[in-house]
Every structure is written in structure tokens, then in C-alpha cells.
Design an enzyme around this catalytic site. Structure first.
Site, mmCIF file in Angstrom:
data_model
loop_
_atom_site.group_PDB
_atom_site.id
_atom_site.type_symbol
_atom_site.label_atom_id
_atom_site.label_comp_id
_atom_site.label_asym_id
_atom_site.label_seq_id
_atom_site.Cartn_x
_atom_site.Cartn_y
_atom_site.Cartn_z
ATOM 1 N N LYS A 116 -21.852 19.785 6.859
ATOM 2 C CA LYS A 116 -20.679 20.361 7.751
ATOM 3 C C LYS A 116 -21.124 21.654 8.564
ATOM 4 O O LYS A 116 -20.701 21.527 9.818
ATOM 5 C CB LYS A 116 -19.515 21.119 6.559
ATOM 6 C CG LYS A 116 -19.027 20.038 6.100
ATOM 7 C CD LYS A 116 -17.911 20.359 5.364
ATOM 8 C CE LYS A 116 -16.882 19.728 4.565
ATOM 9 N NZ LYS A 116 -17.678 18.562 3.507
ATOM 10 N N GLU A 200 -13.800 28.906 7.152
ATOM 11 C CA GLU A 200 -13.050 28.886 8.329
ATOM 12 C C GLU A 200 -11.700 29.621 8.199
ATOM 13 O O GLU A 200 -11.480 30.010 7.149
ATOM 14 C CB GLU A 200 -12.899 27.321 8.200
ATOM 15 C CG GLU A 200 -14.042 26.515 8.395
ATOM 16 C CD GLU A 200 -13.706 25.169 8.266
ATOM 17 O OE1 GLU A 200 -14.155 24.022 8.866
ATOM 18 O OE2 GLU A 200 -12.559 24.645 7.831
ATOM 19 N N HIS A 235 -6.722 17.818 -2.373
ATOM 20 C CA HIS A 235 -7.594 17.381 -1.237
ATOM 21 C C HIS A 235 -7.931 15.821 -1.237
ATOM 22 O O HIS A 235 -8.680 15.216 -0.530
ATOM 23 C CB HIS A 235 -8.719 18.137 -1.549
ATOM 24 C CG HIS A 235 -8.451 19.630 -1.397
ATOM 25 N ND1 HIS A 235 -7.873 20.259 -0.248
ATOM 26 C CD2 HIS A 235 -8.722 20.562 -2.221
ATOM 27 C CE1 HIS A 235 -7.908 21.297 -0.483
ATOM 28 N NE2 HIS A 235 -8.520 21.700 -1.978
ATOM 29 N N ARG A 297 -19.143 5.863 8.032
ATOM 30 C CA ARG A 297 -18.946 4.699 6.966
ATOM 31 C C ARG A 297 -17.420 4.396 7.423
ATOM 32 O O ARG A 297 -16.460 4.891 8.079
ATOM 33 C CB ARG A 297 -18.942 4.859 5.603
ATOM 34 C CG ARG A 297 -17.963 6.088 5.455
ATOM 35 C CD ARG A 297 -18.062 6.517 3.840
ATOM 36 N NE ARG A 297 -17.509 7.527 3.264
ATOM 37 C CZ ARG A 297 -16.171 7.697 3.047
ATOM 38 N NH1 ARG A 297 -15.366 6.803 3.583
ATOM 39 N NH2 ARG A 297 -15.671 8.805 2.765
#
Length: 632
Positions: A116, A200, A235, A297
Site C-alpha cells: 500500500k 491515513e 471491512h 485481478r
């Protein structure tokens, strides 16, 4: 075009790829573990190869075994599906080195988007907006604390190699930052072998917007519009739709253009998804949508994109992998109507959404919508793999019509004895906030009370009573006939008078008295198990029902103190020991199943009387693991 394709996966995605491959005239090859010997994807392939025991690490995640299967069967191409080896750059390289066509992006693209923090730096260079935060190399507590204070609380700590919510922690206050950081680092290390994190700014009303992109080896990259995947639980996506509600043309142009730039930055080939997080506190706006990550993907939710565009994304994958250009130019890719997808899981919403496994003795899904599944009636839901058993997909002219049709479809699901989330999905789809398009990733948590399971309706009770009565079972009447008198006996004939027709029905262990009107309630949908017991399906939920028996009088409401395994698994801990005084809710024994730990707790205050198992034991569903004796 190659002539054969091996799918290095299982379940519904393997069946999905086979469907398109066969339509294109390709020979199909399946791989399977010992647990999947009788699985649907095995039978649907032209050829199948056993690659190992049930645990995924010894079968579906064993790259050498998958490659050996491809070589043994002469498969000319490998499609990885999603999950397992689909985003493993080393596996992609090994496939290509073996002279087999890899149906996916170049290994360099997978690596570029695999972490990430590195991906966000790359996106910044490409002019793609990213969430404000810190993704630096300095991982010291001092630096990370200072960066969190600079960003401003609340913040979100993420494992750089994370996914599926693992290694992700929200921290609301500066004084809690060190503990949250340590927890995220531990999860990152245990789940991905990498403790590094990024930080973040936490978005208070986040929406999960993603864009389907597609690239080829000729330098072309297109998008196929956006999807909204904001309806999530812990999530994990639950319901997806395309397009995104509230997305105007200007915002769509901005976010899809950013997605194309992101794909171009890594020379992307094949199907991929650029995921964005949007601050929806004031609607969707172009300057409030930021890059989050890229999935290199095909996505689980790809059918909703196929529905609104009329494109077969798997066919595009096969053609592009064979060296062909993308079949359509950007300007002619259509977007028509509205599509929604619900993920049907084998899990028990009434029991903390614990996975539910076992044989699908009764398995009926809607037959007038698109259903992607890898199981069938008589098949097994295994403890070793993801519990998603089907995807229900609808396409209608409007969002309102799509939500209504999908809710109806979820209500038509009939599964027994394995439990599913069909009723929960229906309640989500019918919730006024969802219908209005007022969704964000916190929707399910915020609306928990309104999404709770409902008891069997009055209509359902009366229908059950009528179904049981027509089968000649025992009843109880208002003027106190014995419950042991058959309804069609001499006294039972009096029950034909509507004013006196009553029956006590037991639903999931609780007794309910009905006032049946003879011709008003049809006895369906009802699955008889014995003369006096059965299953009634309502709103996607299976209710165990029976006629009143004296033995049912307690309704099973008083626990005997036995802690029973909710599914097969392995005992990994025993926080209590024989003789310990425990309070209600205190963990007594811990079971590991389907890669999750489940603590079995004391049902009331008392003393641990006995254990039937030890740490390390494998147990079957329903086994008594320990007994707690109530305090006197």
C-alpha cells in the site's frame, strides 16, 4: 488463442471461468483438494487433478502442485481466479517461465501495487489523488506519533501489506495511538509477515468506490465505469452495485480518468480494479475521492459491471492474455440500467455471523436471476475455505427496481440445515436508508438494531399450523383438548370450526399459539422432516417448526450449562480449568475453525464442572466441550 485453460481456484469463480471458456471452445482443467473431490467445479471441468489435502496451503496455495497439474494435463494457460495465488507475482513468473500463458497482469504490475505504501507513492507521481497521510520508511514510534498528530485525529493505521481489514486500526485519541499501532503491527506481522504500517486521515462518512479497468499488451487502457461497495460488515463487502448512487457525470469523469492513469502508471494488462475512498459527508464530489489501493485481478463483484456494460470480462481476460487488443474502444462501452449483487454466505447472523458448515440437504436459489455458485444440493460447505456459497445478481432499469428485485431474490433462498445470511441481506436491501441511497461503510454497524432478525410472522405461524394440521399431527385447542389427541380423532373433528381452531406451534424451541383460519393461509413453503416436524422458509430464513409436544414446554430456554462446538474445529485454548468460578460471558474454551477463533463462554455465573476435550483436540459440531454448573 490457446486451446485449453486450467483454473487455479475452486468454487464459484472456477465455475464462472469454465462457463466462458467452454463457450469459447476451450478445454477446461480443474484442480481440487481432497475436501473438494465431489465439488461442482470438479465435475464441470473437462479434466480435474487432485493437488493435495484439504488445507489451502497444502493444495490451492501450493504453486508447484498447480504448475505440475498444468504440465500433466497439457493446459496452455492458467487463470488464477481471485484469492489464493491470483496476486502472487512469483507464481505468475513461474507460470510464464514454464511456457504457459498467464491470464493476468505482468508480475511487475502485481509487485508495484502489492504494498500500500509503495503504491500510494507511485500514484502521487502519476497525479492520482491519494488520501492524506503518511507512508514513509521511518517506522519509529516517535515519527509515527508525530505524523498522526500532524494529520489530525481520528486516524487509520493500516498494515502496508494488509487486506480484508487485517492490520487496520482506527485511533480516535492521541493517548490511544501507541496501543493501536502495536496492535496493527502485530496483526501485520502475523497475517502478512510484515509489521510496517502507513497512516491515513480517517474519513468520517466513507464510501467505497471502485473502478473496473482493463489493459492490453498494445498499450490500451479503458475503464468500465464504477461500482459502489460501501455496504460492508467488518471491512468485508456484503452488497455491491453499479453505478454508484449519487455519482454525477463530472465526478464520474474525474474518478474514472484517475483510475485509467493509475493503470497506465504500471503498464497494466488484463482486468483490475482501482479502489477509492470517498468522503460522502456532503455527497460524492471529485475533490473528495482518493486512491486507496489496486486489486490486480478479477473482483468478486465483477458481475455487476458485466450487467451494466454487456461485456463478458472473463472473455476479455482470455483474449487479452492471448495477445489480442481490448475488444471495445472507450467511447463505445455502454452503461445501461442498474445492477446489484448480494454475497450469500454460509453463516449464522443470529450467532455473531459464525460460519455454518455441513451438507446442503436442501439448497434452492432463485431461477429467474443470474446466480453464480460453486455448490449444489447435496454438496458440502467445508470448514477449510471461504464461506461464500453464491452470488445473487440482478439488473433492472432503475436502482429502486434493482433493490426490490434483489430483496425478493434473497427472500426466495431456501437452505437447510446450513444457515445463511439471506434474511440479513434482504433486511439490508429493504432498509429505508439503503433504498434512499444513503449508504457508507458504517451503515451496517449504525443500523444494527434495525437489521436484527425478526421472528416468524403471524402469516408464517398460521401457514405452519395449517401445514402441520394437513399432515395429521397433534394439536391443542382452545377448550383444552389434550395435546396428545390427534386432530382427526373423534374430538379433533371439532377443530374444523374456525372459531375454535387453535394450534400451538413450536418455532426454534419457543411455543406460539395460533388462531388458524382454515382457508386463509396456504401451507407453503414448507419442508417436511417428519410427520410433526419441518422447516418453514420466510424471508430467506429457515425456521425449525413442529407441533406442540409436552417435552417442548420449556422452549429450550434454560441452558444445561454444556458448551457445544458450533462447528468442527480444533481446541486452541482453555482459559478456565475445572473448579474455576466463572461469570456469565467469561471465556471457558476457545475453538479455531475456518481460520477464525471462537470463544465459548459461560452461559451463566457458576463453576466449571468438567472438560470433555483438551487443547489440540479436533472436535465435531455439537460436541460438548465443557460443562458449567450454575451457582446455587
Amino acid at each position: 488463442m490457446f486451446k485449453s485453460v486450467l483454473v487455479a481456484n475452486r468454487g464459484e469463480i472456477a465455475c464462472r471461468v469454465f462457463r466462458t471458456a467452454k463457450r469459447m471452445g476451450l478445454r477446461t482443467v480443474a484442480v481440487y483438494s481432497e475436501a473438494d473431490a465431489d465439488a461442482l467445479h470438479v465435475r464441470e471441468a473437462d479434466e480435474a487433478v487432485l493437488i493435495g489435502p484439504a488445507p489451502a496451503r497444502e493444495s490451492y496455495l501450493d504453486a508447484e502442485k498447480v504448475l505440475a497439474a498444468a504440465k500433466a494435463t497439457g493446459a496452455e494457460a492458467i487463470h488464477p481466479g481471485y484469492g489464493f495465488l491470483s496476486e502472487n507475482a512469483d507464481f505468475a513468473e513461474a507460470v510464464m517461465a514454464a511456457g504457459i500463458v498467464w491470464i493476468g497482469p505482468q508480475p511487475s504490475s502485481i509487485r508495484a501495487m502489492g504494498l500500500k505504501d509503495a503504491a500510494k507513492k507511485l500514484m502521487i507521481e502519476a497525479g492520482v489523488p491519494v488520501t492524506p497521510g503518511y507512508q514513509g520508511e521511518d517506522q519509529s514510534l516517535e515519527t509515527l506519533t508525530a505524523e498522526a498528530n500532524r494529520i489530525g485525529f481520528p486516524v487509520l493505521i493500516k498494515a502496508v501489506a494488509g487486506g480484508g481489514g487485517k492490520g487496520m486500526k482506527k485511533v480516535d485519541r492521541p493517548e490511544d495511538f501507541a496501543d493501536g499501532l502495536a496492535s496493527a503491527q502485530r496483526e501485520g506481522q502475523s497475517s502478512f509477515g510484515d509489521p510496517r504500517v502507513l497512516i491515513e486521515s480517517y474519513i468520517t462518512r466513507p464510501r467505497h468506490i471502485e473502478v473496473q479497468v482493463f489493459g492490453d499488451s498494445h498499450g490500451n487502457v479503458v475503464h468500465l465505469y464504477e461500482r459502489d461497495c460501501s455496504l460492508q460488515r467488518r471491512h468485508q463487502k456484503v452488497i455491491e452495485e453499479a453505478p454508484a448512487p449519487g455519482m454525477d457525470a463530472a465526478t464520474r469523469q474525474a474518478v474514472t480518468a484517475a483510475a485509467v492513469r493509475a493503470a497506465q502508471a504500471v503498464n497494466y494488462q488484463g482486468a483490475g480494479t482501482i479502489e477509492f475512498i470517498a468522503d460522502a459527508s456532503d455527497g460524492l464530489k471529485a475533490d473528495r475521492i482518493w486512491f486507496m489501493e489496486m486489486n490486480t485481478r478479477l473482483q468478486v463483484e465483477h458481475p455487476v459491471t458485466e450487467s451494466i456494460t454487456g461485456v463478458d470480462l472473463v472473455e476479455w481476460q482470455l483474449r487479452v492474455a492471448a495477445g489480442e487488443p481490448i475488444p471495445l474502444k472507450q467511447e463505445v462501452i455502454p452503461m445501461k440500467g442498474w445492477a446489484m449483487e448480494a454475497r450469500l454466505y454460509a453463516e449464522d447472523p443470529a450467532n455473531g455471523f459464525l460460519p455454518s458448515i455441513g451438507r446442503l440437504e436442501h439448497f434452492v436459489l432463485p431461477d429467474d436471476i443470474r446466480v453464480d455458485t460453486g455448490v449444489e444440493q447435496g454438496g458440502e460447505v467445508s470448514q477449510f475455505y471461504d464461506p461464500m456459497i453464491a452470488k445473487l445478481i440482478v439488473h433492472e432499469d432503475s436502482r429502486e427496481a434493482a433493490a426490490e428485485r434483489l430483496a425478493d431474490a434473497c427472500g426466495e433462498v431456501e437452505v437447510w440445515p446450513v444457515k445463511t445470511n439471506a434474511g440479513f441481506l434482504k433486511r439490508c436491501l429493504e432498509h429505508p436508508r439503503f433504498v434512499a441511497g444513503d449508504v457508507d461503510t458504517g451503515f451496517i454497524a449504525a443500523e444494527d438494531e434495525g437489521l436484527q432478525a425478526q421472528p416468524l410472522s403471524e402469516f408464517g405461524l398460521e401457514s405452519v399450523a395449517r401445514a402441520l394440521r394437513t399432515r395429521g399431527v397433534f394439536t391443542m385447542s382452545e377448550d383444552h383438548f389434550s395435546p396428545w389427541d390427534a386432530w382427526n380423532g373423534p374430538q379433533g373433528l371439532r377443530l374444523n370450526r374456525a372459531a375454535e381452531t387453535h394450534q400451538t406451534v413450536v418455532v426454534d424451541g419457543q411455543a406460539h399459539r395460533t388462531s388458524m383460519t382454515p382457508d386463509e393461509y396456504p401451507p407453503a413453503p414448507y419442508l417436511p422432516l417428519t410427520d410433526h416436524k419441518g422447516i418453514y422458509f420466510e424471508g430467506g430464513v429457515a425456521f425449525a417448526v413442529s407441533a406442540f409436544r409436552q417435552a417442548d414446554a420449556s422452549g429450550g430456554s434454560i441452558s444445561d450449562g454444556g458448551l457445544r462446538a458450533p462447528m468442527p474445529g480444533k481446541i486452541v485454548a482453555a482459559p478456565a480449568k475445572v473448579g474455576d468460578v466463572v461469570t456469565k460471558g467469561q471465556p471457558v474454551v476457545v475453538l479455531e475453525a475456518m481460520k477464525m477463533e471462537h470463544a465459548l463462554t459461560a452461559p451463566f455465573d457458576g463453576v466449571v464442572e468438567s472438560f470433555s476435550t483438551a487443547v489440540g483436540d479436533q472436535v465435531v459440531e455439537g460436541a460438548v466441550l465443557a460443562v458449567v454448573k450454575a451457582s446455587t
